[in-house]
Design an enzyme around this catalytic site. Structure first.
Site, PDB file in Angstrom:
ATOM      1  N   SER A   1       0.858  -1.194   0.000  1.00  0.00           N
ATOM      2  CA  SER A   1       0.000   0.000   0.000  1.00  0.00           C
ATOM      3  C   SER A   1       0.883   1.230   0.000  1.00  0.00           C
ATOM      4  CB  SER A   1      -0.871   0.029   1.252  1.00  0.00           C
ATOM      5  OG  SER A   1      -1.454   1.313   1.398  1.00  0.00           O
TER       6      SER A   1
ATOM      7  N   TYR B   1      -1.518  -0.458  10.210  1.00  0.00           N
ATOM      8  CA  TYR B   1      -1.657  -0.975   8.839  1.00  0.00           C
ATOM      9  C   TYR B   1      -0.439  -0.588   7.989  1.00  0.00           C
ATOM     10  CZ  TYR B   1      -3.451  -1.241   4.046  1.00  0.00           C
ATOM     11  OH  TYR B   1      -3.611  -1.511   2.704  1.00  0.00           O
TER      12      TYR B   1
HETATM   13  P1  NAP Z   1     -11.080  -6.534   0.305  1.00  0.00           P
HETATM   14  O1  NAP Z   1     -12.033  -6.204  -0.792  1.00  0.00           O
HETATM   15  O2  NAP Z   1     -11.464  -6.274   1.713  1.00  0.00           O
HETATM   16  O3  NAP Z   1     -10.618  -8.061   0.167  1.00  0.00           O
HETATM   17  C1  NAP Z   1      -9.758  -8.593   1.126  1.00  0.00           C
HETATM   18  C2  NAP Z   1      -9.488 -10.026   0.779  1.00  0.00           C
HETATM   19  O4  NAP Z   1      -8.597 -10.553   1.777  1.00  0.00           O
HETATM   20  C3  NAP Z   1     -10.732 -10.879   0.758  1.00  0.00           C
HETATM   21  O5  NAP Z   1     -10.665 -11.755  -0.344  1.00  0.00           O
HETATM   22  C4  NAP Z   1     -10.628 -11.659   2.058  1.00  0.00           C
HETATM   23  O6  NAP Z   1     -11.159 -12.964   1.900  1.00  0.00           O
HETATM   24  C5  NAP Z   1      -9.133 -11.768   2.254  1.00  0.00           C
HETATM   25  N1  NAP Z   1      -8.813 -11.963   3.657  1.00  0.00           N
HETATM   26  C6  NAP Z   1      -8.876 -11.060   4.672  1.00  0.00           C
HETATM   27  N2  NAP Z   1      -8.566 -11.655   5.829  1.00  0.00           N
HETATM   28  C7  NAP Z   1      -8.310 -12.960   5.553  1.00  0.00           C
HETATM   29  C8  NAP Z   1      -7.959 -14.072   6.321  1.00  0.00           C
HETATM   30  N3  NAP Z   1      -7.801 -14.014   7.664  1.00  0.00           N
HETATM   31  N4  NAP Z   1      -7.791 -15.260   5.709  1.00  0.00           N
HETATM   32  C9  NAP Z   1      -7.958 -15.369   4.370  1.00  0.00           C
HETATM   33  N5  NAP Z   1      -8.282 -14.350   3.580  1.00  0.00           N
HETATM   34  C10 NAP Z   1      -8.472 -13.158   4.165  1.00  0.00           C
HETATM   35  O7  NAP Z   1      -9.680  -5.792   0.116  1.00  0.00           O
HETATM   36  P2  NAP Z   1      -9.017  -5.002  -1.113  1.00  0.00           P
HETATM   37  O8  NAP Z   1      -9.429  -3.585  -0.982  1.00  0.00           O
HETATM   38  O9  NAP Z   1      -9.199  -5.735  -2.368  1.00  0.00           O
HETATM   39  O10 NAP Z   1      -7.489  -5.091  -0.662  1.00  0.00           O
HETATM   40  C11 NAP Z   1      -6.638  -6.120  -1.158  1.00  0.00           C
HETATM   41  C12 NAP Z   1      -5.208  -5.801  -0.768  1.00  0.00           C
HETATM   42  O11 NAP Z   1      -4.862  -4.525  -1.291  1.00  0.00           O
HETATM   43  C13 NAP Z   1      -4.989  -5.728   0.739  1.00  0.00           C
HETATM   44  O12 NAP Z   1      -3.736  -6.305   1.041  1.00  0.00           O
HETATM   45  C14 NAP Z   1      -4.976  -4.227   1.015  1.00  0.00           C
HETATM   46  O13 NAP Z   1      -4.206  -3.915   2.143  1.00  0.00           O
HETATM   47  C15 NAP Z   1      -4.340  -3.716  -0.259  1.00  0.00           C
HETATM   48  N6  NAP Z   1      -4.661  -2.313  -0.574  1.00  0.00           N
HETATM   49  C16 NAP Z   1      -5.967  -1.931  -0.772  1.00  0.00           C
HETATM   50  C17 NAP Z   1      -6.236  -0.596  -1.058  1.00  0.00           C
HETATM   51  C18 NAP Z   1      -7.648  -0.103  -1.274  1.00  0.00           C
HETATM   52  O14 NAP Z   1      -7.855   1.127  -1.276  1.00  0.00           O
HETATM   53  N7  NAP Z   1      -8.618  -0.985  -1.504  1.00  0.00           N
HETATM   54  C19 NAP Z   1      -5.178   0.325  -1.158  1.00  0.00           C
HETATM   55  C20 NAP Z   1      -3.883  -0.109  -0.945  1.00  0.00           C
HETATM   56  C21 NAP Z   1      -3.627  -1.432  -0.664  1.00  0.00           C
HETATM   57  P3  NAP Z   1     -12.447 -13.511   2.710  1.00  0.00           P
HETATM   58  O15 NAP Z   1     -13.357 -12.358   2.940  1.00  0.00           O
HETATM   59  O16 NAP Z   1     -12.990 -14.571   1.791  1.00  0.00           O
HETATM   60  O17 NAP Z   1     -11.866 -14.066   3.930  1.00  0.00           O
END
Ligand code: NAP
Length: 253
Positions: A148, A161
């Site tokens: 991130s 985070y």
């Molecule tokens: P999201 O829509 O909340 O999806 C998160 C994913 O992680 C889900 O598939 C969830 O699976 C999985 N997950 C969470 N906890 C878990 C656990 N204990 N065991 C197994 N799977 C788990 O998130 P996103 O926004 O796509 O973010 C994805 C990545 O990008 C993350 O690493 C986040 O830090 C990074 N990121 C996001 C943003 C943003 O603005 N969205 C910006 C920078 C970086 P289940 O629900 O099926 O468990």
């Protein structure tokens, strides 16, 4: 003649994507499958996992769902082993699963600290430990970590985070040094604010963060996935150990 364009053909490759039941991971699973990879979709939620698999199969892609709780070390280790049993080998690992509870340091319970580090740092550490040596035995592999932009600078409310992503950035470089000489490239993307299921309901915060960057608006998950697919492909064959900002230019200004 430049024949690089054929390198985005991922036929014959197997990709394990964590966090593939939602957001950036789901978009990445779909994109990798469209480029011909066999995809192992992982997450906790079997209903959402099955629907990602169904979407890939509907486009004639090949996918399976592997359930795992990455907050649990044993479940994480089992995921790596089940991936190898299911597909025989893993060529591409995308560590996209992550949690992002924001808030003041003084109000953050120690359990939340443990959960963030288990999911965002320990799980990639275990998966790379299980899978990178197998890739090295085959002389080839690619790992992409989803970091991130807030792993690079301090923001109030994002200490926990952001620090987990800073750890992932360093791990990316250390793993590039460790596994690169054996043919395994390790890189990361560093997304800016992205509209996903996980950030639904944070519209104001996303817009505020995005306003500080040249692009001026949040990303779509597909925009992050495209960068991940590139780093996972042979088109990025000379790229090792980078943390690529995919942040609308936020890191530049
Ligand atoms: P999201 O829509 O909340 O999806 C998160 C994913 O992680 C889900 O598939 C969830 O699976 C999985 N997950 C969470 N906890 C878990 C656990 N204990 N065991 C197994 N799977 C788990 O998130 P996103 O926004 O796509 O973010 C994805 C990545 O990008 C993350 O690493 C986040 O830090 C990074 N990121 C996001 C943003 C943003 O603005 N969205 C910006 C920078 C970086 P289940 O629900 O099926 O468990």
């Amino acid at each position: 003649m430049n024949n690089k364009s054929t390198h985005l053909d991922l036929n014959g490759r197997t990709a394990l994507i964590t966090g593939a039941t939602s957001g950036i991971g789901k978009a990445t699973a779909l994109a990798l499958a469209r480029h011909g990879a066999r995809v192992l979709v992982s997450g906790r939620d079997a209903i959402r996992g099955d629907s990602v698999v169904a979407a890939i199969r509907a486009e004639d892609g090949v996918a399976d769902f592997l359930q795992a709780d990455l907050g649990d070390a044993d479940s994480t280790r089992k995921l790596a082993r089940r991936a190898l049993e299911t597909a025989g080998h893993v060529d591409i690992l995308v560590n996209s699963a992550g949690i992002f509870p924001f808030g003041p340091t003084a109000e953050t319970p120690v359990d939340t600290f443990q959960d963030v580090y288990a999911t965002n740092v320990r799980a990639p550490f275990i998966l790379v430990g299980e899978l990178a040596p197998k890739m090295a035995e085959r002389g080839k592999g690619a790992i992409v970590n989803v970091s991130s932009m807030v792993g690079d600078f301090g923001m109030a409310g994002m200490a926990l985070y952001g620090s987990s992503k800073a750890a992932l950035n360093l791990l990316t470089k250390a793993w590039a040094a460790e596994f690169g000489p054996k043919g395994v490239r390790v890189n990361a993307v560093s997304p800016g604010p992205t509209r996903t299921e996980g950030t639904a309901g944070m519209e104001d915060g996303l817009a505020q963060l995005a306003a500080a960057a040249p692009a001026g608006h949040p990303a779509t998950p597909d925009e992050i996935a495209d960068a991940i697919v590139y780093l996972a492909s042979d088109n990025a064959s000379f790229i090792h150990g980078v943390v690529l900002p995919v942040d609308g230019g936020r890191a530049a200004v």
